[in-house]
Design an enzyme around this catalytic site. Structure first.
Site, PDB file in Angstrom:
ATOM      1  N   ASP A 437       0.852  -1.192   0.000  1.00  0.00           N
ATOM      2  CA  ASP A 437       0.000   0.000   0.000  1.00  0.00           C
ATOM      3  C   ASP A 437       0.888   1.242   0.000  1.00  0.00           C
ATOM      4  O   ASP A 437       1.581   1.525   0.976  1.00  0.00           O
ATOM      5  CB  ASP A 437      -0.895  -0.031   1.242  1.00  0.00           C
ATOM      6  CG  ASP A 437      -1.963   1.056   1.233  1.00  0.00           C
ATOM      7  OD1 ASP A 437      -1.797   2.063   0.512  1.00  0.00           O
ATOM      8  OD2 ASP A 437      -2.956   0.915   1.976  1.00  0.00           O
ATOM      9  N   HIS A 438       0.828   2.004  -1.096  1.00  0.00           N
ATOM     10  CA  HIS A 438       1.698   3.168  -1.249  1.00  0.00           C
ATOM     11  C   HIS A 438       1.311   4.319  -0.320  1.00  0.00           C
ATOM     12  O   HIS A 438       2.071   5.268  -0.160  1.00  0.00           O
ATOM     13  CB  HIS A 438       1.664   3.644  -2.708  1.00  0.00           C
ATOM     14  CG  HIS A 438       2.887   4.414  -3.117  1.00  0.00           C
ATOM     15  ND1 HIS A 438       3.941   4.649  -2.274  1.00  0.00           N
ATOM     16  CD2 HIS A 438       3.209   5.003  -4.298  1.00  0.00           C
ATOM     17  CE1 HIS A 438       4.878   5.343  -2.900  1.00  0.00           C
ATOM     18  NE2 HIS A 438       4.448   5.573  -4.130  1.00  0.00           N
ATOM     19  N   ARG A 439       0.126   4.256   0.294  1.00  0.00           N
ATOM     20  CA  ARG A 439      -0.262   5.296   1.245  1.00  0.00           C
ATOM     21  C   ARG A 439       0.602   5.232   2.497  1.00  0.00           C
ATOM     22  O   ARG A 439       0.819   6.258   3.168  1.00  0.00           O
ATOM     23  CB  ARG A 439      -1.738   5.153   1.624  1.00  0.00           C
ATOM     24  CG  ARG A 439      -2.710   5.403   0.486  1.00  0.00           C
ATOM     25  CD  ARG A 439      -4.146   5.106   0.914  1.00  0.00           C
ATOM     26  NE  ARG A 439      -4.309   3.701   1.306  1.00  0.00           N
ATOM     27  CZ  ARG A 439      -5.451   3.192   1.769  1.00  0.00           C
ATOM     28  NH1 ARG A 439      -6.508   3.983   1.921  1.00  0.00           N
ATOM     29  NH2 ARG A 439      -5.534   1.925   2.089  1.00  0.00           N
TER      30      ARG A 439
END
Length: 467
Positions: A437-439
């Site tokens: 998850d790039h968040r």
């Protein structure tokens, strides 16, 4: 008098299930807590016990039917209880009769009071009468509109019940708690209230409908769809309903793909030496009731990596703008079954030895294939591992199962020439795929995480020493 046996609460969040087997027959005498049917939900298969003892008078469901919590499935003939129920019904009827008499008296008083008020109003001047008429017209229009809304809601409920073939209505029809105005707004915005009822407990408000329509409800699992052509124009077709596991998988992966900004990272590990370690310790695993595999070893290595890289063991809370860091390490292991993909969970994997993990993996894999996983067996994962090496392929990009922040994919190993000490040598190379998850996680963190795992695979003691 017949006694009703109903579907109990199967598990948290499970409101319906499919009848996989009927364990009794009409005329059978059964005891309290005796299993009468087996049901299958998207989470597990369980047997439903009888809430009372007696002789089966009627079985109201068939194998393959979908049943909901609270639905009557069996009628028991029990005369003793029937007499008590009849007496209770008689008392209840008498109480209702008394209440009705009281209500009638109240209604009569209200009518008299209303007549007196109307006579009093007649003494007002014509201007007041006109204003009064105008107000009454407005009130009449509002009442009429409200009645129309309620009528539309009732019609809608009936249609939904007729379509589903059920009368208990947990997530459809009258079972949905929403005002006529909210229902009308949902129709105007194209929102399915039955889907909202799966995510929202209690009464649904107009605000809930608007947020759902805007995509603001992150729990929404409404599937994106496309218009399908008439496939029969080009030949014959067959239709087969999705089973509960496949329906749950479709909803979950769609929600994850829509809500998680994915990044994919790849690497290769030389597992030539570690294969010797697995072979040398296979007897220990078998004595403990398991099998020492690359999945078992990677579960231990990943558990150590999650302690070292806590963002991969976390979840993001966008509503509160927070990162939830977990002080425990639970790892989901994807298991392919005839009915679909299931992901049981190894709890506290960082505190278990490789041999313990191997034995537990063997046990949960058997339970998954036999349909005996419980709800607890599949809850609480922080990170997942999916191994397709036994099937084939060089690499794949697994979808992050939200609210987890990452998943590691394992593909089939193969012998490759590796240049070592001025010459090429045959080495067993294992492809790895990391999705995250790039968040929460940046590319540098992702590269460091998979690089540490690769190095740990090449050094069997790295993960054990926590280096």
């Amino acid at each position: 008098m017949a006694k009703e046996i109903k579907v109990p609460q199967i598990g948290d969040g499970v409101e319906s299930a499919t009848v996989s087997e009927i364990l009794v027959a009409e005329g059978d005498k059964i005891e309290k807590d005796q299993s009468v049917i087996a049901v299958e939900s998207d989470k597990a298969s369980v047997e439903v016990p009888s809430s009372a003892a007696g002789t089966i008078k009627e079985i109201k469901i068939s194998e393959g039917d979908e049943v909901e919590v609270g639905q009557v499935i069996i009628l028991l003939e029990d005369s003793d209880d029937g007499d008590e129920e009849a007496e209770d019904n008689k008392e209840t009827s008498e109480e209702e009769s008394e209440d009705t008499d009281d209500d009638d008296e109240k209604q009569s008083d209200k009518k008299k009071k209303k007549v007196e008020e109307e006579k009093s109003e007649d003494s007002k001047d014509s201007a007041d009468d006109e204003d009064e008429d105008s107000d009454e017209d407005d009130e009449g229009e509002e009442e009429k509109e409200s009645e129309n809304d309620e009528s539309e809601s009732e019609d809608e409920d009936k249609k939904e019940k007729k379509k589903s073939g059920k009368s208990s209505g947990k997530s459809t029809g009258a079972g949905i708690q929403a005002s006529p105005g909210t229902r009308r707004l949902a129709r105007e915005l194209g929102v399915d209230l039955s889907e909202m009822a799966e995510e929202i407990s209690g009464k649904i408000s107009e605000k809930d409908v608007k947020e759902f329509a805007k995509g603001g409800n992150q729990k929404s699992t409404k599937l994106a769809s496309v218009s399908l052509p008439d496939f029969e124009k080009w030949g014959s077709v067959e239709r087969e309903p999705l089973n509960n596991i496949r329906k749950a998988t479709a909803k979950n992966v769609t929600a994850s793909w829509q809500s998680v900004p994915h990044v994919f990272q790849f690497d290769e590990a030389d597992i030539t030496d570690i294969q010797q370690y697995l072979e040398a310790n296979q007897d220990k695993a078998e004595k403990a009731g398991g099998k020492l595999t690359i999945t078992a070893l990677l579960t231990k290595i990943v558990a150590s990596a999650l302690v070292r890289f806590p963002k991969f063991n976390a979840s993001v809370d966008m509503e509160n703008q927070e990162m939830i860091l977990k002080n425990y390490v639970n790892i989901g292991i994807a298991v392919a079954t005839e009915k679909g993909l299931l992901v049981p969970v190894i709890k506290n994997a960082d505190k278990k030895s490789i041999i313990e993990i191997a034995a537990e993996l063997t046990n949960i894999a058997e339970k998954a294939r036999d349909g005996k996983l419980s709800k607890e067996d599949m809850e609480g994962a922080n990170f997942s591992i999916s191994n397709l090496g036994g099937i084939g392929g060089t690499n794949f990009t697994p979808i992050v199962p939200a609210p987890q922040s990452g998943i590691l994919g394992i593909s089939r190993s193969a012998k490759k020439p590796v240049y070592i000490e001025d010459e090429f040598k045959p080495r067993e190379i294992l492809p790895l795929s990391l999705s995250y998850d790039h968040r929460l996680i940046d590319g540098a963190d992702g590269a460091a995480f998979i690089n540490w795992i690769t190095q740990a695979l090449e050094d069997p003691y790295k993960a054990l020493l926590g280096a």
